[in-house]
Write an enzyme that holds these catalytic residues in place. Sequence first.
Site, mmCIF file in Angstrom:
data_model
loop_
_atom_site.group_PDB
_atom_site.id
_atom_site.type_symbol
_atom_site.label_atom_id
_atom_site.label_comp_id
_atom_site.label_asym_id
_atom_site.label_seq_id
_atom_site.Cartn_x
_atom_site.Cartn_y
_atom_site.Cartn_z
ATOM 1 N N ASN A 108 62.276 0.453 24.014
ATOM 2 C CA ASN A 108 63.509 -0.318 23.926
ATOM 3 C C ASN A 108 63.703 -1.078 25.228
ATOM 4 O O ASN A 108 63.268 -0.630 26.287
ATOM 5 C CB ASN A 108 64.701 0.618 23.687
ATOM 6 C CG ASN A 108 65.979 -0.122 23.361
ATOM 7 O OD1 ASN A 108 65.971 -1.288 22.974
ATOM 8 N ND2 ASN A 108 67.099 0.552 23.522
ATOM 9 N N HIS A 110 66.637 -2.723 27.825
ATOM 10 C CA HIS A 110 68.044 -2.503 28.160
ATOM 11 C C HIS A 110 68.430 -3.423 29.312
ATOM 12 O O HIS A 110 67.678 -3.519 30.287
ATOM 13 C CB HIS A 110 68.289 -1.050 28.548
ATOM 14 C CG HIS A 110 69.718 -0.759 28.854
ATOM 15 N ND1 HIS A 110 70.677 -0.700 27.868
ATOM 16 C CD2 HIS A 110 70.361 -0.569 30.023
ATOM 17 C CE1 HIS A 110 71.856 -0.456 28.426
ATOM 18 N NE2 HIS A 110 71.693 -0.375 29.735
ATOM 19 N N ASP A 142 64.230 8.094 23.217
ATOM 20 C CA ASP A 142 64.346 9.514 22.903
ATOM 21 C C ASP A 142 65.672 9.735 22.181
ATOM 22 O O ASP A 142 66.324 8.763 21.774
ATOM 23 C CB ASP A 142 64.182 10.387 24.156
ATOM 24 C CG ASP A 142 65.288 10.198 25.183
ATOM 25 O OD1 ASP A 142 66.319 9.545 24.893
ATOM 26 O OD2 ASP A 142 65.134 10.726 26.302
ATOM 27 N N ASP A 146 69.822 5.646 25.912
ATOM 28 C CA ASP A 146 69.163 4.989 27.043
ATOM 29 C C ASP A 146 68.702 5.996 28.093
ATOM 30 O O ASP A 146 68.790 5.747 29.299
ATOM 31 C CB ASP A 146 70.091 3.934 27.668
ATOM 32 C CG ASP A 146 70.513 2.871 26.660
ATOM 33 O OD1 ASP A 146 69.732 2.592 25.724
ATOM 34 O OD2 ASP A 146 71.612 2.334 26.794
#
Length: 191
Positions: A108, A110, A142, A146
């Site tokens: 991901n 961020h 996970d 974040d």
Amino acid sequence: MTTSVVVLLSGSGTLFQSLLDAIDAGEVDARVVAAVSDRADAAGLERARARGIPAIAHPLERGADRSAWDRELAAIVAAYDPDLVASAGFMKLVGEAFLARFGGRTINTHPALLPSFPGMHGPRDALRAGVKVSGATVFVVDAGVDTGRILLQGAVDVYDTDDVDTLHERIKVVERRLLIQAVSEWKKEHP
């Protein structure tokens, strides 16, 4: 060896587009095998359709069973058998069923230097805290918000004249570069 990628997105798909552009330019040995969104009207899905990439909308309806949605999302993604799942502006958290299938191979982006400023408002929170440096992070997803293992980070100076939009735009430039780098390096580190 080419990395097959499913991209998860929620909005305009600019991160997705940057990955497609890098693939086209030969900067990344990857192939996007599908784009999946939690919003049927996400412009990123149109970007995928324009390229002949399967584009799937999988909205989470208000009041719907979140666990069932997550299991369905995992099944949708599994149908494309990706090496990697790249969450690129996807505004939903994945759950247990998804992580059971794709944990350890879902990344991901961020818009902050994690672990600082997790959650949906990284640039806003950075400005409110008065930091002089913010940035972008790519991490392995996970079960937390974040909290996964950080793969890459890039710093962005915060100017006294910044507002949320100006800071976020500069962070997005770094986010795009880091996403491309993370996908490019994935197969080397996960043969």
